[in-house]
Design an enzyme around this catalytic site. Structure first.
Site, mmCIF file in Angstrom:
data_model
loop_
_atom_site.group_PDB
_atom_site.id
_atom_site.type_symbol
_atom_site.label_atom_id
_atom_site.label_comp_id
_atom_site.label_asym_id
_atom_site.label_seq_id
_atom_site.Cartn_x
_atom_site.Cartn_y
_atom_site.Cartn_z
ATOM 1 N N GLY A 157 0.753 -1.225 0.092
ATOM 2 C CA GLY A 157 -0.037 -0.050 0.000
ATOM 3 C C GLY A 157 0.813 1.257 -0.011
ATOM 4 O O GLY A 157 2.261 1.259 0.300
ATOM 5 N N GLN A 194 3.049 9.946 1.264
ATOM 6 C CA GLN A 194 4.675 9.148 1.586
ATOM 7 C C GLN A 194 5.324 9.689 0.474
ATOM 8 O O GLN A 194 6.669 9.312 0.682
ATOM 9 C CB GLN A 194 4.268 7.981 1.320
ATOM 10 C CG GLN A 194 3.445 7.469 2.804
ATOM 11 C CD GLN A 194 3.208 5.768 3.080
ATOM 12 O OE1 GLN A 194 2.518 5.178 2.578
ATOM 13 N NE2 GLN A 194 4.171 5.053 3.539
ATOM 14 N N CYS A 219 5.706 -0.359 7.480
ATOM 15 C CA CYS A 219 5.607 0.740 6.877
ATOM 16 C C CYS A 219 6.617 1.302 5.833
ATOM 17 O O CYS A 219 7.754 1.060 6.411
ATOM 18 C CB CYS A 219 5.048 1.849 8.044
ATOM 19 S SG CYS A 219 4.653 3.658 7.192
ATOM 20 N N LEU A 220 6.388 1.690 4.818
ATOM 21 C CA LEU A 220 7.557 1.999 3.932
ATOM 22 C C LEU A 220 8.210 3.333 4.283
ATOM 23 O O LEU A 220 9.437 3.600 4.124
ATOM 24 C CB LEU A 220 7.291 2.128 2.450
ATOM 25 C CG LEU A 220 6.459 0.834 2.021
ATOM 26 C CD1 LEU A 220 6.046 1.178 0.323
ATOM 27 C CD2 LEU A 220 7.725 -0.239 1.815
ATOM 28 N N HIS A 259 -4.587 1.626 7.872
ATOM 29 C CA HIS A 259 -3.037 2.065 8.060
ATOM 30 C C HIS A 259 -3.002 3.267 7.196
ATOM 31 O O HIS A 259 -2.510 4.278 7.343
ATOM 32 C CB HIS A 259 -2.298 0.959 7.776
ATOM 33 C CG HIS A 259 -0.811 1.224 7.668
ATOM 34 N ND1 HIS A 259 0.206 0.897 8.537
ATOM 35 C CD2 HIS A 259 -0.146 1.969 6.708
ATOM 36 C CE1 HIS A 259 1.515 1.263 8.258
ATOM 37 N NE2 HIS A 259 1.429 2.092 7.169
ATOM 38 N N GLU A 260 -3.404 3.266 6.009
ATOM 39 C CA GLU A 260 -3.309 3.921 4.844
ATOM 40 C C GLU A 260 -4.027 5.219 5.241
ATOM 41 O O GLU A 260 -3.482 6.541 4.849
ATOM 42 C CB GLU A 260 -3.565 3.673 3.225
ATOM 43 C CG GLU A 260 -2.824 2.399 2.963
ATOM 44 C CD GLU A 260 -1.149 2.659 2.989
ATOM 45 O OE1 GLU A 260 -0.621 3.591 2.883
ATOM 46 O OE2 GLU A 260 -0.320 1.538 3.156
ATOM 47 N N HIS A 281 -2.503 7.630 7.210
ATOM 48 C CA HIS A 281 -1.410 8.524 6.547
ATOM 49 C C HIS A 281 -2.020 9.929 6.305
ATOM 50 O O HIS A 281 -1.529 10.884 6.387
ATOM 51 C CB HIS A 281 -0.643 7.969 5.543
ATOM 52 C CG HIS A 281 0.303 6.765 5.829
ATOM 53 N ND1 HIS A 281 1.497 7.223 6.443
ATOM 54 C CD2 HIS A 281 0.485 5.586 5.617
ATOM 55 C CE1 HIS A 281 2.429 6.324 6.596
ATOM 56 N NE2 HIS A 281 1.931 5.279 6.078
HETATM 57 O O1 K1U Z 1 3.991 2.277 4.130
HETATM 58 C C1 K1U Z 1 2.763 2.003 3.887
HETATM 59 O O2 K1U Z 1 2.043 2.458 3.951
HETATM 60 C C2 K1U Z 1 2.785 0.477 3.159
HETATM 61 C C3 K1U Z 1 2.829 -0.750 4.058
HETATM 62 C C4 K1U Z 1 1.278 -1.095 4.181
HETATM 63 C C5 K1U Z 1 0.852 -2.117 5.499
HETATM 64 C C6 K1U Z 1 1.536 -3.331 5.487
HETATM 65 C C7 K1U Z 1 1.281 -4.084 6.560
HETATM 66 C C8 K1U Z 1 0.279 -3.678 7.328
HETATM 67 C C9 K1U Z 1 -0.254 -2.466 7.153
HETATM 68 C C10 K1U Z 1 0.022 -1.722 6.227
HETATM 69 C C11 K1U Z 1 3.715 -1.846 3.568
HETATM 70 O O3 K1U Z 1 3.453 -2.107 2.423
HETATM 71 S S1 K1U Z 1 4.851 -2.318 4.584
HETATM 72 C C12 K1U Z 1 5.666 -3.686 3.586
HETATM 73 C C13 K1U Z 1 4.965 -4.832 3.407
HETATM 74 O O4 K1U Z 1 3.917 -5.139 4.128
HETATM 75 C C14 K1U Z 1 5.212 -5.762 2.336
HETATM 76 C C15 K1U Z 1 6.516 -5.732 1.405
HETATM 77 C C16 K1U Z 1 6.600 -6.691 0.808
HETATM 78 C C17 K1U Z 1 5.778 -7.811 0.572
HETATM 79 C C18 K1U Z 1 4.668 -7.915 1.269
HETATM 80 C C19 K1U Z 1 4.448 -7.045 2.193
HETATM 81 ZN ZN ZN Z 2 2.635 3.273 6.228
#
Ligand code: K1U
Ligand code: ZN
Length: 172
Positions: A46, A51, A94-95, A136-137, A140
């Site tokens: 996401g 971001q 979270c990225l 979560h998004e 943000h």
């Molecule tokens: O930063 C963000 O908002 C994105 C975040 C979304 C998220 C993940 C887990 C729970 C709630 C929200 C991510 O994408 S973190 C990376 C991640 O979860 C992932 C990366 C590669 C493969 C699978 C998952």
């Molecule tokens: Zn995030």
């Protein structure tokens, strides 16, 4: 499509409140295309526009697992209409807080309404990982990062870890 840099904590831009989009135009679609490319490159599941430094209420998501066909979703001006009392824990990442994963409790189902890639209104219930990710998004969009739900000690540790990693990266 362009991969844009993802902002990390403690960048104050991540604390800005995102504004609603007036209308879904080609410019909005270009933003969503860039966001999707950026999210895949990260990689993540996401991404909210803030971001990448754009304070607009725009989110992209793809919850497909490895080997599954893409399940891309675009959200413009999303709103939560209803949620359930029951909360479930999920190990969130979270990225904008790379390499930090913490368990957060959130309502297990939420009813949401939003405009899609074509500006059409969609209203539906989200559950499971979809419910976790959209909440979560949408945080943000309000300037909230998932580490805000942690104790001050854990939050400060998470930010320090990110700052240190960014310094090491910059030093090559
Ligand atoms: O930063 C963000 O908002 C994105 C975040 C979304 C998220 C993940 C887990 C729970 C709630 C929200 C991510 O994408 S973190 C990376 C991640 O979860 C992932 C990366 C590669 C493969 C699978 C998952
Ligand atoms: Zn995030």
């Amino acid at each position: 499509m362009t991969i844009r840099p993802i902002l990390t904590v403690p960048n104050p831009i991540l604390r800005e409140i995102s504004k609603p989009v007036d209308a879904v135009t080609d410019e909005t679609r270009k933003l969503m295309d860039d966001m999707l490319e950026t999210m895949y490159a990260a990689p993540g599941i996401g991404l909210a526009a803030i971001q990448i430094g754009v304070p607009l209420q725009v989110i992209v998501m793809d919850l497909a697992r490895d080997g599954e066909p893409p399940q891309v979703k675009y959200f413009v001006n999303p709103e939560i209409l209803e949620d359930v009392e029951d909360e479930v824990p999920y190990d969130e990442g979270c990225l904008s807080v790379p390499d930090v994963y913490e368990t957060i409790d959130r309502p297990e189902r939420v009813k949401i309404t939003y405009l899609d890639y074509n500006g059409e209104r969609v209203t539906e219930w989200a559950e499971g990982l979809y419910a976790v990710c959209i909440q979560h998004e949408m945080d943000h969009l309000k300037g909230v990062v998932f580490i805000d739900y942690l104790s001050r000690l854990k939050r400060d540790r998470a930010v320090k870890k990110v700052v240190k990693a960014e310094k090491l990266k910059a030093a090559g």
